[in-house]
Design a protein around this motif. Sequence first.
Motif, PDB file in Angstrom:
ATOM      1  N   PRO A   1       1.071  -1.391   0.593  1.00  0.00           N
ATOM      2  CA  PRO A   1      -0.102   0.355  -0.049  1.00  0.00           C
ATOM      3  C   PRO A   1       1.061   1.405  -0.327  1.00  0.00           C
ATOM      4  CG  PRO A   1      -0.214  -0.331   2.267  1.00  0.00           C
ATOM      5  CD  PRO A   1       1.117  -1.863   1.514  1.00  0.00           C
ATOM      6  N   SER A   2       1.242   2.134  -1.026  1.00  0.00           N
ATOM      7  CA  SER A   2       1.790   2.996  -0.843  1.00  0.00           C
ATOM      8  C   SER A   2       1.093   4.761  -0.022  1.00  0.00           C
ATOM      9  CB  SER A   2       1.611   4.182  -2.715  1.00  0.00           C
ATOM     10  OG  SER A   2      -0.058   4.334  -2.651  1.00  0.00           O
ATOM     11  N   ALA A   3      -0.385   4.630   0.059  1.00  0.00           N
ATOM     12  CA  ALA A   3      -1.242   4.709   1.112  1.00  0.00           C
ATOM     13  C   ALA A   3      -1.597   4.128   2.035  1.00  0.00           C
ATOM     14  CB  ALA A   3      -1.674   5.987   0.605  1.00  0.00           C
ATOM     15  N   TYR A   4      -1.689   4.352   3.473  1.00  0.00           N
ATOM     16  CA  TYR A   4      -2.634   3.512   4.330  1.00  0.00           C
ATOM     17  C   TYR A   4      -4.089   4.656   5.153  1.00  0.00           C
ATOM     18  CZ  TYR A   4      -5.036  -0.951   6.441  1.00  0.00           C
ATOM     19  OH  TYR A   4      -5.574  -1.822   7.130  1.00  0.00           O
ATOM     20  N   THR A   5      -4.966   4.977   5.100  1.00  0.00           N
ATOM     21  CA  THR A   5      -5.366   5.508   5.332  1.00  0.00           C
ATOM     22  C   THR A   5      -6.459   5.295   6.982  1.00  0.00           C
ATOM     23  OG1 THR A   5      -5.439   7.264   3.689  1.00  0.00           O
ATOM     24  CG2 THR A   5      -6.294   8.506   5.402  1.00  0.00           C
ATOM     25  N   LEU A   6      -5.809   5.116   7.652  1.00  0.00           N
ATOM     26  CA  LEU A   6      -6.833   4.719   8.666  1.00  0.00           C
ATOM     27  C   LEU A   6      -8.016   6.151   9.565  1.00  0.00           C
ATOM     28  CD1 LEU A   6      -8.211   2.353  10.153  1.00  0.00           C
ATOM     29  CD2 LEU A   6      -6.462   2.297  11.485  1.00  0.00           C
TER      30      LEU A   6
END
Lengths: 356, 207
Positions: free
Chosen positions: B135-140
Amino acid sequence: MLADMIESIAKILFIFGMNIGFFAPVLGWVERKQSAVMQDRIGANRADIFGFTVIGLFHSIADAIKVLTKEDFIPTGANKFFHTAAPFISLVPAIVTFCVIPFGGRYTLFGHDVNLVISDLDVGLLFIFAFSSLATYGAVLGGWSSNNNWSLIGGLRASAQMLSYEVAMGLTIIGVLMVYGSLKLTEIGVMQENFFRWGIFMQPLGFVLFLTCAIAENKRAPFDVPEAESEIVAGYFTEYSGMKFVMFWMGEFLEIVTISGIVTTLFFGAWHLPFITDQMLLSFFQFAGSNGASILAMLVNIATFFIKVIFFIWMQMTIRWTLPRFRYDQVMKLCWKMILPLSLINIFITGLVFLR
Amino acid sequence: MNKMTDIDQKKCHPMVGVPIEKLRPKQVRKNLELTLWESLYIFEIIRGMYITTRHFVLNMIGFVFKPKGQKRRIFTVYYPEEKVTIPAAYRGRPVLVTWKNGKEKCVACGLCEKICPANAIMIVAEERDGSDRYPSAYTLDMSRCVYCGYCEEVCPKEAIVMSAEYQGLAERDRSKMIYSKEQLLRSEESVKDRIEYIRRIYSKCSY
Ligand code: SF4
Ligand code: SF4
């Protein structure tokens, strides 16, 4: 003349300092902490000054700062005058009644006769009843003038309850008057010098009934129906905030102290230690000279009196945190169907035994 | 014990509450009439006061003379100064687990994004060196997360687990509660207990 004035002022300062400066804030703390420890909790311990919490004692100071800076709220439609007057009416009797309770005997200091009671009225006991019934007006007016249904219900409950228990309380005391033959509290105190003449031995039933009535008169649990939190928010002081709220609250605490004072004076030998007469105390302190002996005996007596008072305060607190609230009809039934007949029986028996 | 918790492995017998055969309900006196002794009130009041006073005195003694193995008799925890040990079953903030070399285990399969009932997860997948997905971006978005633990349950790589972190979850500003991948990365070592626990629990459930 001057000596009299100094004596009076010293006594007034002592009693008022003791009540407002010591008992009122400390009881606020005790109520929190004692109930907490009793219920296996820890209680208030977060307010600190430089990291010292002094087992939660600073919460009283934090409370004082909070109430002084809080908004004084008067609801729309409330009667401003009575809404403001009610807390005063309920606080003043609580303070004033203590002035007829003797907290020590009579001593001769430097040729001056010192009587340790602010005002030695001949009708001391009647004075207490007169003023404690004035406190009813505080609750009733507060409830009526707030323009709030909960307050009104609380005020009504308070008026009915307090008036009923007023009657019963008056009757429970009559036994004590018959035994000692005086309304003067200092005289009643002097007559209890002999341990076996303490009121508790003379009037055991009277003591129990009086304590019940006094707690009911003070509107504390198990008789706290006028302010039943789970039923009518906070009862007659629902609409009060800031300093006025605290005045109701302080009035309640000071009344605890007053009740303890009366109970001590009437039933538990006032300022006397058991088995030790004033004369024995004076001769015991003879080594300090006659003035020194008087002062030491005085201090011992005052300490005795306040230790007894503190014991009864503790007892009332324990009762308050032990018992659940009575239902309203039960409160009334207890008063009119149990305490009133029992106190009449008590008077009857006392009459048979003592008046002959 | 019901079927869900009845796990045939010896090591794991999660037991919730008192077992049914040990529950012995107290006999309750149904008639509400007071006996003469009780309607005298006084003695019952004294009995009640004895109980509260006993608690009071024992607790006060417990403050001074500490019972064996305990700090005090009252078991309340002074929260900021003392902390409880969090059991492995506790579901705290979901975190991303890394390999030993610091690379995240996640392969950006998107299952957690799909299962999340609160739509708290957003993944942008990418390829690394033409082989691995990551994942180049993993936003939670922690202002949405309901701590259900589905993401952990569904993840094929044990890449997202519910850690024991329970502090600092609330913020005054919602924008601060949206965590990026870098904020969520934790070493495998720090969530070892939880990984062991989910292996034990989830591997046994058949769907
Ligand atoms: S715990 Fe539940 S709500 Fe939170 S991110 Fe995982 S799946 Fe979504
Ligand atoms: S389920 Fe696991 S591997 Fe798949 S995207 Fe979510 S964290 Fe990554």
